[in-house]
Design an enzyme around this catalytic site. Sequence first.
Site, mmCIF file in Angstrom:
data_model
loop_
_atom_site.group_PDB
_atom_site.id
_atom_site.type_symbol
_atom_site.label_atom_id
_atom_site.label_comp_id
_atom_site.label_asym_id
_atom_site.label_seq_id
_atom_site.Cartn_x
_atom_site.Cartn_y
_atom_site.Cartn_z
ATOM 1 N N THR A 48 -44.914 5.324 36.136
ATOM 2 C CA THR A 48 -44.869 3.988 35.529
ATOM 3 C C THR A 48 -43.844 3.099 36.222
ATOM 4 O O THR A 48 -44.080 1.904 36.449
ATOM 5 C CB THR A 48 -44.515 4.098 34.033
ATOM 6 O OG1 THR A 48 -45.374 5.050 33.414
ATOM 7 C CG2 THR A 48 -44.657 2.759 33.337
ATOM 8 N N THR A 49 -42.714 3.692 36.599
ATOM 9 C CA THR A 49 -41.616 2.956 37.226
ATOM 10 C C THR A 49 -42.007 2.357 38.570
ATOM 11 O O THR A 49 -41.399 1.396 39.027
ATOM 12 C CB THR A 49 -40.406 3.897 37.399
ATOM 13 O OG1 THR A 49 -40.209 4.619 36.187
ATOM 14 C CG2 THR A 49 -39.141 3.142 37.726
ATOM 15 N N TYR A 111 -54.741 2.399 25.885
ATOM 16 C CA TYR A 111 -55.512 1.240 25.414
ATOM 17 C C TYR A 111 -56.759 1.629 24.619
ATOM 18 O O TYR A 111 -56.984 1.119 23.531
ATOM 19 C CB TYR A 111 -55.900 0.308 26.578
ATOM 20 C CG TYR A 111 -56.555 -0.973 26.122
ATOM 21 C CD1 TYR A 111 -55.802 -1.968 25.523
ATOM 22 C CD2 TYR A 111 -57.922 -1.178 26.274
ATOM 23 C CE1 TYR A 111 -56.397 -3.149 25.085
ATOM 24 C CE2 TYR A 111 -58.531 -2.337 25.837
ATOM 25 C CZ TYR A 111 -57.769 -3.331 25.235
ATOM 26 O OH TYR A 111 -58.366 -4.477 24.801
ATOM 27 N N TYR A 137 -48.968 13.886 31.221
ATOM 28 C CA TYR A 137 -47.856 12.988 30.911
ATOM 29 C C TYR A 137 -48.139 12.292 29.587
ATOM 30 O O TYR A 137 -49.109 11.562 29.450
ATOM 31 C CB TYR A 137 -47.705 11.978 32.058
ATOM 32 C CG TYR A 137 -46.649 10.907 31.903
ATOM 33 C CD1 TYR A 137 -45.594 11.032 31.000
ATOM 34 C CD2 TYR A 137 -46.693 9.773 32.706
ATOM 35 C CE1 TYR A 137 -44.631 10.036 30.891
ATOM 36 C CE2 TYR A 137 -45.727 8.776 32.607
ATOM 37 C CZ TYR A 137 -44.707 8.907 31.698
ATOM 38 O OH TYR A 137 -43.749 7.929 31.586
ATOM 39 N N ARG A 142 -45.922 3.756 25.510
ATOM 40 C CA ARG A 142 -46.659 2.925 26.453
ATOM 41 C C ARG A 142 -48.175 3.027 26.262
ATOM 42 O O ARG A 142 -48.886 2.039 26.434
ATOM 43 C CB ARG A 142 -46.303 3.315 27.900
ATOM 44 C CG ARG A 142 -44.912 2.858 28.318
ATOM 45 C CD ARG A 142 -44.676 3.159 29.794
ATOM 46 N NE ARG A 142 -43.373 2.680 30.247
ATOM 47 C CZ ARG A 142 -43.133 1.475 30.722
ATOM 48 N NH1 ARG A 142 -44.105 0.587 30.789
ATOM 49 N NH2 ARG A 142 -41.934 1.129 31.130
ATOM 50 N N LYS A 166 -45.093 16.309 31.263
ATOM 51 C CA LYS A 166 -43.943 15.420 31.131
ATOM 52 C C LYS A 166 -44.009 14.831 29.732
ATOM 53 O O LYS A 166 -44.921 14.075 29.405
ATOM 54 C CB LYS A 166 -43.975 14.308 32.185
ATOM 55 C CG LYS A 166 -42.812 13.322 32.047
ATOM 56 C CD LYS A 166 -42.925 12.161 33.027
ATOM 57 C CE LYS A 166 -41.804 11.152 32.794
ATOM 58 N NZ LYS A 166 -41.932 9.953 33.664
ATOM 59 N N ILE A 208 -38.185 14.010 34.825
ATOM 60 C CA ILE A 208 -38.646 12.962 35.745
ATOM 61 C C ILE A 208 -38.002 11.689 35.252
ATOM 62 O O ILE A 208 -38.283 11.216 34.154
ATOM 63 C CB ILE A 208 -40.175 12.873 35.784
ATOM 64 C CG1 ILE A 208 -40.753 14.157 36.388
ATOM 65 C CG2 ILE A 208 -40.621 11.661 36.604
ATOM 66 C CD1 ILE A 208 -42.276 14.228 36.387
#
Length: 294
Positions: A48-49, A111, A137, A142, A166, A208
């Site tokens: 995401t980062t 979503y 993950y 999010r 994760k 992470i």
Amino acid sequence: MSLQKFSGTGVALITPFTNENTVDFTALKNLIEYVIKGGVDFIVVFGTTGEPVTLTENEKSEVLEFVYQHVNERKPIVVGCGGNCTAEVVKAISAIDSTKFDAVLSVSPYYNKPGQRGIFEHYKQVAAASKLPVIAYNVPSRTGCNVEVETAIKIANEIPNIIGLKEASPSVEQFTYIKRGVPADFLLISGDDSIVVPHMSLGACGAISVTANAQPRLYSDMIRLCLEQKYAEALEIHLKLIEFTDSLFTEGSPAGVKAALKHLGLVQNNVRLPLVPVTPQHEQYIQSLLKQLI
């Protein structure tokens, strides 16, 4: 394949941008050197980062090749590849070059808000399509959809090519129950810098991290101390880092960590819309915290 390569500190690498909003490959090279010298154990591209949803397919290909060339087999590389259309994720994941990269990090679908059965079936197809081992993950803040304990345990026990998770839900209790139910060799990786020491004490093999972009040495030392069962010493570093870590998320990530990296002289403070840089006041706050750590 040894899973040890995915233990310790993984850095969720940012994607630097120039003032013209193109990928800044000079800054990316400098950042790669900075985190490797800082002692991270593996590198995650397009977490995401890394703002992957704002990159074109051509940019993604260029960034992956660049990272592969400049890491030059010094550290394992994990490639982020996820989405909310299973067929598209399957197509993208099957195209990743298994001769250059070590694993895939795949976020749970967002979503659409699938049910738990849909999440499980999604991961079955993703794992079957991947030539590389897959790390699932879970980041419900999010995605808007939690991978619940029972689903995580089912994934760990029934999908052989998924080697780890994760886990970035805020619930330490959830982390505990997942750890209790997964096989001993299944990698449970902390995905929340603010509660990483509790996660490590509960059996995480590492993390992470966003924070490790800016503070790779301190963060990696903290994780290594945890792996050595030296939790009192690790806690000292965690308490030293916690306000800085929280500041990186207050006005959104990776805007916060890019502001920190700017003041370290590593990148320009640019993100792509719909993200925007942190406010000048918050940037000054991040800078003041950073000065206390240098």
